[in-house]
Design an enzyme around this catalytic site. Structure first.
Site, PDB file in Angstrom:
ATOM      1  N   ALA A  71      -3.364  -1.851  -0.584  1.00 58.98           N
ATOM      2  CA  ALA A  71      -2.026  -1.941  -1.177  1.00 58.98           C
ATOM      3  C   ALA A  71      -1.021  -1.569  -0.091  1.00 58.98           C
ATOM      4  O   ALA A  71      -0.655  -0.400   0.067  1.00 58.98           O
ATOM      5  CB  ALA A  71      -1.917  -1.016  -2.379  1.00 58.98           C
ATOM      6  N   SER A 108       4.983   5.535  -0.595  1.00 61.81           N
ATOM      7  CA  SER A 108       3.603   5.062  -0.759  1.00 61.81           C
ATOM      8  C   SER A 108       3.434   4.466  -2.153  1.00 61.81           C
ATOM      9  O   SER A 108       4.416   4.118  -2.819  1.00 61.81           O
ATOM     10  CB  SER A 108       2.620   6.209  -0.516  1.00 61.81           C
ATOM     11  N   ASN A 109       2.200   4.336  -2.604  1.00 61.53           N
ATOM     12  CA  ASN A 109       1.908   3.796  -3.925  1.00 61.53           C
ATOM     13  C   ASN A 109       0.692   4.518  -4.498  1.00 61.53           C
ATOM     14  O   ASN A 109       0.162   5.446  -3.884  1.00 61.53           O
ATOM     15  CB  ASN A 109       1.684   2.280  -3.860  1.00 61.53           C
ATOM     16  N   HIS A 110       0.231   4.079  -5.664  1.00 65.40           N
ATOM     17  CA  HIS A 110      -0.815   4.803  -6.389  1.00 65.40           C
ATOM     18  C   HIS A 110      -2.239   4.361  -6.022  1.00 65.40           C
ATOM     19  O   HIS A 110      -3.195   4.797  -6.672  1.00 65.40           O
ATOM     20  CB  HIS A 110      -0.614   4.637  -7.892  1.00 65.40           C
TER      21      HIS A 110
END
Length: 420
Positions: free
Chosen positions: A293, A225-227
C-alpha cells in the site's frame, strides 16, 4: 508449538550460548525439548545448563556414562521428534550431514529422523561464504531440509557480515510458521524425501513482491501512512517460496517476521525507497506482485526539525510519489508478468479494470472495503481477480494464507496457458 517434541542439536560454535535462550523459548511455548550436544559443543556451554532449562538429561553419546550404560537409541529419537533443529550448526556439522558421515549421536539421529529438519548455521564470514559451505547448504536443502539463514552483524572474530546464528526468536518464529502452514500434518508424515515443487511452473522463477505500508516523513517524528499490516504480501511471499520460487520481498515498515528463511527481504520506509528497491530488482524478476500500500502523495518539504504546535491549523503541501506499478508496467518486457492490487470503496470493478489497462498489468487483485473481513488489518481476505483478457475470477472469504495459495495457482495456470 504446544506439545511439539523438539530435538535440539547443539554443535561446536561460540554461538552455542544462544541455545540456552532457544531452549527456554521452546519450553515456554509448550514444546518438549530433548537436547543433543556434540563433544565440541560442550566446550562452549555446559550440558548442565541445557539439562536444567529443558528439564531432561542432555544426550551426547550412544552410551550414557552416567545412567548405568543406558543406550541412547538414535532410531527411537528420530521417530520421537516432531522436528530436529540443529542450532548452531557449525561448518563441520553441515559438511558431515551433507555427506552422510555418521560417527556421533547427532549425525546418527539426523540420518534416522523422519521429521522435518532445520539447520541454523553459525560461523565466521569467510567460512559461511566459502564454496564448500555454500555447496553443503545446497545439498542439505536438496534433501528436503530447511535452512534458517545466518544473519548479518558483528561476528566473534570482529568482522562484520553474514554468519551470525539467527536469533532464538527468529528460529522459534520459523517453527511456528512452519506448523501454521502444515494443518493436520502429523509428525510421521514423510519429510525424509525432498518436497517436490509439483507441476506448478512458478518453481525456480524469480518472484519480486512488495508488501506493507510506506511512511512519508512530515518532520523527524511524524509521517503520513496507512493501515496496511503487510499480511497479504507476506502470505504471498510464503506461498510462492513453498511453490519453489526464488522470492525477494521488498517490505515497508511492519512487525511481521519473514514467513520462510529462503525469502530475501529488503526493508524500506518511504515510497521513494520502495520504488528504488523494486526498480533495482525488476530487470531480473519474472513475476512481480505489487501488494504494498504505497502512499500516493508525500509532503513536498519535510521539516528538518520537529514542527511545534502553534496555530490551530497547519497546511501541508503534498506532491505525488512515483507510481511504481505504472512505471514497471511501462518497462515490462517479454517473459515478465505483473500483478497489481486495488483497494476500492465504490465502482470497484470499473476502477480496477481502468487500473489494469492503464498500468499494463497482467492481473489486478480487487479488494472492496465494503466486504466484511477484507482489506487492511484482517487475517482474512475476499478478492476478485481480473486478468488482462478481462476474465473475472471471484473467490470467497478465506484466510490470507489460503488467498495467497489461490493467487499462486492462478499465476501458475496463466503461465501454463500462455507459455510454451
Amino acid at each position: 508449538m504446544n506439545g511439539k517434541r523438539i530435538l535440539l542439536g547443539v554443535t561446536g560454535s561460540i554461538s552455542a550460548y544462544k541455545s540456552a535462550l532457544l531452549t527456554r523459548l521452546l519450553v515456554k511455548a509448550g514444546a518438549e525439548v530433548q537436547v543433543i550436544m556434540t563433544e565440541s559443543a560442550q566446550t562452549f556451554i555446559t550440558p548442565l545448563t541445557l539439562a536444567t532449562l529443558s528439564k531432561r538429561p542432555v544426550l551426547s553419546a550412544f552410551v550414557s556414562n552416567t545412567d548405568e550404560g543406558r543406550w541412547n537409541n538414535h532410531v527411537e529419537l528420530g521417530l520421537w521428534a516432531d522436528a530436529l533443529v540443529i542450532a548452531p550448526a557449525s561448518a563441520h556439522t553441515l559438511a558431515r550431514c551433507a555427506h552422510g558421515f555418521c560417527d556421533d549421536l547427532l549425525s546418527a539421529v539426523y540420518l534416522s529422523a523422519r521429521c522435518p529438519v532445520f539447520f541454523a548455521p553459525a560461523m565466521d564470514l569467510d567460512m559461511y561464504h566459502h564454496p564448500a559451505t555454500v555447496d553443503n547448504l545446497r545439498r542439505l536443502e536438496s534433501f528436503g531440509n530447511r535452512i534458517i539463514r545466518a544473519e548479518h552483524g558483528e561476528l566473534a572474530s570482529g568482522l562484520v557480515g553474514e554468519g551470525r546464528l539467527a536469533e532464538p526468536e527468529t528460529i522459534l518464529q520459523t517453527l511456528e510458521t512452519f506448523w501454521a502452514d502444515q494443518p493436520g500434518k502429523s509428525s510421521f508424515d514423510s519429510f525424509s524425501v525432498p518436497p517436490s515443487p509439483g507441476p506448478l511452473p512458478v518453481a525456480n522463477r524469480r518472484v519480486l513482491i512488495t508488501a506493507g505500508p510506506t511512511q512519508e516523513p512530515i518532520d523527524p517524528v511524524r509521517f503520513i501512512s496507512n493501515h496496511s499490516t503487510g499480511k497479504m504480501g507476506y502470505a504471498l511471499a510464503g506461498a510462492f517460496v513453498r511453490a519453489g520460487a526464488d522470492v525477494t520481498l521488498v517490505s515497508g515498515p511492519t512487525a511481521l517476521a519473514v514467513p520462510h528463511p529462503a525469502i530475501r527481504r529488503i526493508n524500506v520506509q518511504s515510497a521513494q525507497e520502495m520504488f528504488e528497491a523494486t526498480e533495482a530488482e525488476f530487470a531480473r524478476a519474472e513475476i512481480v506482485v505489487l501488494s504494498a500500500a504505497v502512499a500516493d502523495y508525500r509532503p513536498a518539504f519535510p521539516a528538518s526539525q520537529k514542527i511545534k504546535k502553534t496555530d490551530d491549523t497547519v497546511t501541508l503541501e503534498l506532491t505525488k510519489t512515483t507510481d511504481i506499478a505504472a512505471t514497471l508496467g511501462a518497462r515490462k518486457g517479454r517473459g515478465q508478468w505483473l500483478m497489481g492490487f486495488a483497494l476500492e470503496t465504490d465502482n470497484e470493478q470499473a476502477n480496477a479494470l481502468k487500473k489494469l489497462h492503464a498500468k499494463n498489468l497482467d492481473w489486478i487483485v480487487l479488494n472492496s472495503l465494503r466486504d466484511a473481513g477484507a482489506g487492511f488489518g484482517h487475517d482474512t481476505n475476499k478478492i476478485t481477480v481480473i486478468d488482462k483478457d478481462e476474465q473475472t475470477h471471484e473467490f470467497a472469504l478465506k484466510s490470507k494464507n489460503e488467498v495467497a495459495q489461490d493467487l499462486v495457482a492462478l499465476v501458475a495456470d496463466s503461465l501454463n496457458k500462455h507459455e510454451p
